[in-house]
Design a protein around this motif. Structure first.
Motif, PDB file in Angstrom:
ATOM      1  N   LYS A 226      38.616  12.407 -23.770  1.00 26.17           N
ATOM      2  CA  LYS A 226      38.028  13.107 -22.621  1.00 26.17           C
ATOM      3  C   LYS A 226      36.569  13.462 -22.881  1.00 26.17           C
ATOM      4  O   LYS A 226      35.700  13.266 -22.006  1.00 26.17           O
ATOM      5  CB  LYS A 226      38.834  14.375 -22.334  1.00 26.17           C
ATOM      6  CG  LYS A 226      38.332  15.188 -21.160  1.00 26.17           C
ATOM      7  CD  LYS A 226      39.223  16.405 -20.958  1.00 26.17           C
ATOM      8  CE  LYS A 226      38.736  17.262 -19.803  1.00 26.17           C
ATOM      9  NZ  LYS A 226      39.617  18.444 -19.601  1.00 26.17           N
ATOM     10  N   GLU A 227      36.270  13.968 -24.059  1.00 26.86           N
ATOM     11  CA  GLU A 227      34.904  14.359 -24.394  1.00 26.86           C
ATOM     12  C   GLU A 227      33.972  13.160 -24.431  1.00 26.86           C
ATOM     13  O   GLU A 227      32.808  13.253 -24.030  1.00 26.86           O
ATOM     14  CB  GLU A 227      34.888  15.101 -25.729  1.00 26.86           C
ATOM     15  CG  GLU A 227      35.513  16.490 -25.644  1.00 26.86           C
ATOM     16  CD  GLU A 227      35.791  17.094 -27.012  1.00 26.86           C
ATOM     17  OE1 GLU A 227      35.999  18.319 -27.085  1.00 26.86           O
ATOM     18  OE2 GLU A 227      35.836  16.333 -28.015  1.00 26.86           O
ATOM     19  N   ASN A 228      34.482  12.017 -24.906  1.00 30.08           N
ATOM     20  CA  ASN A 228      33.679  10.790 -24.889  1.00 30.08           C
ATOM     21  C   ASN A 228      33.352  10.372 -23.465  1.00 30.08           C
ATOM     22  O   ASN A 228      32.226   9.972 -23.170  1.00 30.08           O
ATOM     23  CB  ASN A 228      34.437   9.658 -25.596  1.00 30.08           C
ATOM     24  CG  ASN A 228      34.113   9.553 -27.068  1.00 30.08           C
ATOM     25  OD1 ASN A 228      33.070   9.029 -27.453  1.00 30.08           O
ATOM     26  ND2 ASN A 228      34.992  10.057 -27.906  1.00 30.08           N
ATOM     27  N   ILE A 229      34.348  10.476 -22.577  1.00 27.06           N
ATOM     28  CA  ILE A 229      34.152  10.027 -21.198  1.00 27.06           C
ATOM     29  C   ILE A 229      33.132  10.883 -20.465  1.00 27.06           C
ATOM     30  O   ILE A 229      32.262  10.369 -19.740  1.00 27.06           O
ATOM     31  CB  ILE A 229      35.502  10.024 -20.434  1.00 27.06           C
ATOM     32  CG1 ILE A 229      36.455   8.981 -21.038  1.00 27.06           C
ATOM     33  CG2 ILE A 229      35.286   9.742 -18.949  1.00 27.06           C
ATOM     34  CD1 ILE A 229      37.869   9.055 -20.503  1.00 27.06           C
ATOM     35  N   ILE A 230      33.210  12.202 -20.650  1.00 29.06           N
ATOM     36  CA  ILE A 230      32.331  13.096 -19.884  1.00 29.06           C
ATOM     37  C   ILE A 230      30.959  13.268 -20.524  1.00 29.06           C
ATOM     38  O   ILE A 230      30.082  13.922 -19.951  1.00 29.06           O
ATOM     39  CB  ILE A 230      32.978  14.485 -19.668  1.00 29.06           C
ATOM     40  CG1 ILE A 230      33.148  15.217 -21.002  1.00 29.06           C
ATOM     41  CG2 ILE A 230      34.283  14.354 -18.908  1.00 29.06           C
ATOM     42  CD1 ILE A 230      33.654  16.641 -20.843  1.00 29.06           C
ATOM     43  N   PHE A 231      30.747  12.660 -21.678  1.00 30.04           N
ATOM     44  CA  PHE A 231      29.474  12.850 -22.385  1.00 30.04           C
ATOM     45  C   PHE A 231      28.251  12.569 -21.505  1.00 30.04           C
ATOM     46  O   PHE A 231      27.288  13.354 -21.508  1.00 30.04           O
ATOM     47  CB  PHE A 231      29.449  11.980 -23.647  1.00 30.04           C
ATOM     48  CG  PHE A 231      28.252  12.218 -24.509  1.00 30.04           C
ATOM     49  CD1 PHE A 231      28.105  13.393 -25.221  1.00 30.04           C
ATOM     50  CD2 PHE A 231      27.249  11.259 -24.612  1.00 30.04           C
ATOM     51  CE1 PHE A 231      26.989  13.623 -26.020  1.00 30.04           C
ATOM     52  CE2 PHE A 231      26.123  11.476 -25.400  1.00 30.04           C
ATOM     53  CZ  PHE A 231      26.000  12.668 -26.107  1.00 30.04           C
TER      54      PHE A 231
ATOM     55  N   ILE B  18      39.145   9.161 -12.785  1.00 29.47           N
ATOM     56  CA  ILE B  18      38.913   7.898 -13.479  1.00 29.47           C
ATOM     57  C   ILE B  18      40.021   7.605 -14.482  1.00 29.47           C
ATOM     58  O   ILE B  18      40.461   6.461 -14.624  1.00 29.47           O
ATOM     59  CB  ILE B  18      37.532   7.926 -14.170  1.00 29.47           C
ATOM     60  CG1 ILE B  18      36.436   7.851 -13.093  1.00 29.47           C
ATOM     61  CG2 ILE B  18      37.374   6.776 -15.157  1.00 29.47           C
ATOM     62  CD1 ILE B  18      35.044   8.053 -13.623  1.00 29.47           C
ATOM     63  N   ALA B  19      40.500   8.646 -15.178  1.00 25.69           N
ATOM     64  CA  ALA B  19      41.585   8.446 -16.139  1.00 25.69           C
ATOM     65  C   ALA B  19      42.847   7.956 -15.434  1.00 25.69           C
ATOM     66  O   ALA B  19      43.560   7.082 -15.944  1.00 25.69           O
ATOM     67  CB  ALA B  19      41.860   9.741 -16.893  1.00 25.69           C
ATOM     68  N   ASP B  20      43.133   8.509 -14.254  1.00 22.45           N
ATOM     69  CA  ASP B  20      44.287   8.047 -13.471  1.00 22.45           C
ATOM     70  C   ASP B  20      44.120   6.580 -13.093  1.00 22.45           C
ATOM     71  O   ASP B  20      45.052   5.775 -13.196  1.00 22.45           O
ATOM     72  CB  ASP B  20      44.443   8.888 -12.200  1.00 22.45           C
ATOM     73  CG  ASP B  20      44.949  10.295 -12.484  1.00 22.45           C
ATOM     74  OD1 ASP B  20      45.444  10.530 -13.609  1.00 22.45           O
ATOM     75  OD2 ASP B  20      44.829  11.160 -11.591  1.00 22.45           O
TER      76      ASP B  20
ATOM     77  N   THR C 212      38.624   3.551 -22.459  1.00 23.83           N
ATOM     78  CA  THR C 212      37.865   4.795 -22.575  1.00 23.83           C
ATOM     79  C   THR C 212      36.373   4.520 -22.416  1.00 23.83           C
ATOM     80  O   THR C 212      35.656   5.245 -21.720  1.00 23.83           O
ATOM     81  CB  THR C 212      38.133   5.466 -23.937  1.00 23.83           C
ATOM     82  OG1 THR C 212      39.524   5.776 -24.048  1.00 23.83           O
ATOM     83  CG2 THR C 212      37.300   6.729 -24.106  1.00 23.83           C
ATOM     84  N   ALA C 213      35.903   3.453 -23.060  1.00 20.89           N
ATOM     85  CA  ALA C 213      34.497   3.073 -22.962  1.00 20.89           C
ATOM     86  C   ALA C 213      34.127   2.699 -21.522  1.00 20.89           C
ATOM     87  O   ALA C 213      33.026   3.015 -21.049  1.00 20.89           O
ATOM     88  CB  ALA C 213      34.200   1.908 -23.902  1.00 20.89           C
ATOM     89  N   ILE C 214      35.034   2.033 -20.821  1.00 14.24           N
ATOM     90  CA  ILE C 214      34.790   1.675 -19.426  1.00 14.24           C
ATOM     91  C   ILE C 214      34.703   2.944 -18.577  1.00 14.24           C
ATOM     92  O   ILE C 214      33.830   3.077 -17.714  1.00 14.24           O
ATOM     93  CB  ILE C 214      35.889   0.734 -18.905  1.00 14.24           C
ATOM     94  CG1 ILE C 214      35.792  -0.630 -19.599  1.00 14.24           C
ATOM     95  CG2 ILE C 214      35.786   0.566 -17.389  1.00 14.24           C
ATOM     96  CD1 ILE C 214      36.981  -1.531 -19.351  1.00 14.24           C
ATOM     97  N   ALA C 215      35.610   3.888 -18.838  1.00 18.45           N
ATOM     98  CA  ALA C 215      35.583   5.160 -18.099  1.00 18.45           C
ATOM     99  C   ALA C 215      34.250   5.872 -18.311  1.00 18.45           C
ATOM    100  O   ALA C 215      33.657   6.405 -17.364  1.00 18.45           O
ATOM    101  CB  ALA C 215      36.744   6.045 -18.551  1.00 18.45           C
TER     102      ALA C 215
END
Length: 254
Positions: free
Chosen positions: A100-105, A124-126, A149-152
């Motif tokens: 989650k932290e990686n995605i919202i960075f 986006i995770a859904d 995760t990287a795509i998100a």
């Protein structure tokens, strides 16, 4: 969306090397384009120039009407962060952070509110099927989950253009298929504009169009008009004619 106009790139040295030579191409809004070519053809240089990581020796690169290479350093950093999304072969995730932290960075850099961050990451995770791993560290999840995760992370700020560099290069066939189907869904359902460099003919068959580069110039392009399997075979036929060593292009069916 993207216009590459008469772009050349020469690397200076004891012996100058021309990686791109007066190359022209355009990518329309909502198009999913693949870039292929043998080693040394210039495809990675093209991606670097489009992504503003490298500057062309001559010519223009316009993204959403802006010539990014005319921006100053601060403007360019903001442009790259706001308008472009990146997906790399090696994921480039921070292991000290959760999924989650990686995605919202990218959102934290833009001072987006906590509530907005929560809303976007859940949506986006859904969509990408990674809700159950949001609180895990990147070393606790699979390669395919790392790439999703990287795509998100690449799409959470709604970039104008998503650039993918060999996104399935470190994945097994099942994970690669999942990632490619994810990219295809984003393109078809969300209208995301994408350009993907790949050596994998099966990965390229997920695109709307494939551009082949040889010796720094446009060699040929194919449009997908029939089934994916037919498109795959057409891609293989061009790769056979373009040259290069047999192990440069994967024919593995994912």
């Amino acid at each position: 969306m993207l216009e590459v106009r008469n772009v050349s790139k020469v690397y200076e040295g004891k012996v100058a090397y021309q990686a791109l030579a007066n190359l022209n191409l355009a990518v329309k809004q909502g198009e999913f384009v693949g870039i292929m070519g043998p080693s040394g053809s210039g495809k990675t240089t093209l991606l670097n120039v489009v992504s503003t990581i490298d500057k062309p020796s001559s010519g223009e690169v316009c993204i959403a009407g802006k010539n990014a290479h005319q921006l100053n350093k601060r403007q360019l950093a903001l442009f790259r962060r706001r308008e472009l999304g990146f997906v790399f072969q090696d994921f480039n995730l921070l292991q000290t952070l959760t999924v989650k932290e990686n995605i919202i960075f990218p959102l934290t850099l833009e001072n987006v509110s906590i509530q907005e961050q929560e809303d976007r990451v859940q949506r986006i995770a859904d969509k990408l099927g990674i809700t159950s791993i949001l609180n895990k560290r990147t070393y606790e999840i699979s390669g395919g989950q790392c790439q999703r995760t990287a795509i998100a992370r690449a799409i959470i700020h709604d970039p104008k253009l998503i650039l993918a560099d060999e996104p399935t290069g470190n994945l097994d066939s099942k994970a690669a298929k999942d990632v490619l189907e994810t990219l295809q869904r984003l393109n078809q359902d969300e209208g995301a504009t994408m350009m993907m460099v790949t050596h994998d003919s099966q990965a390229a068959s997920y695109c709307d169009r494939v551009i082949f580069i040889k010796d720094g110039t446009l060699y040929r392009e194919l449009h997908r008009t029939d089934s994916q399997q037919v498109f795959f075979q057409e891609i293989m036929n061009v790769l056979t004619s373009i040259g290069g060593t047999p192990d440069e292009f994967s024919a593995v069916r994912v």
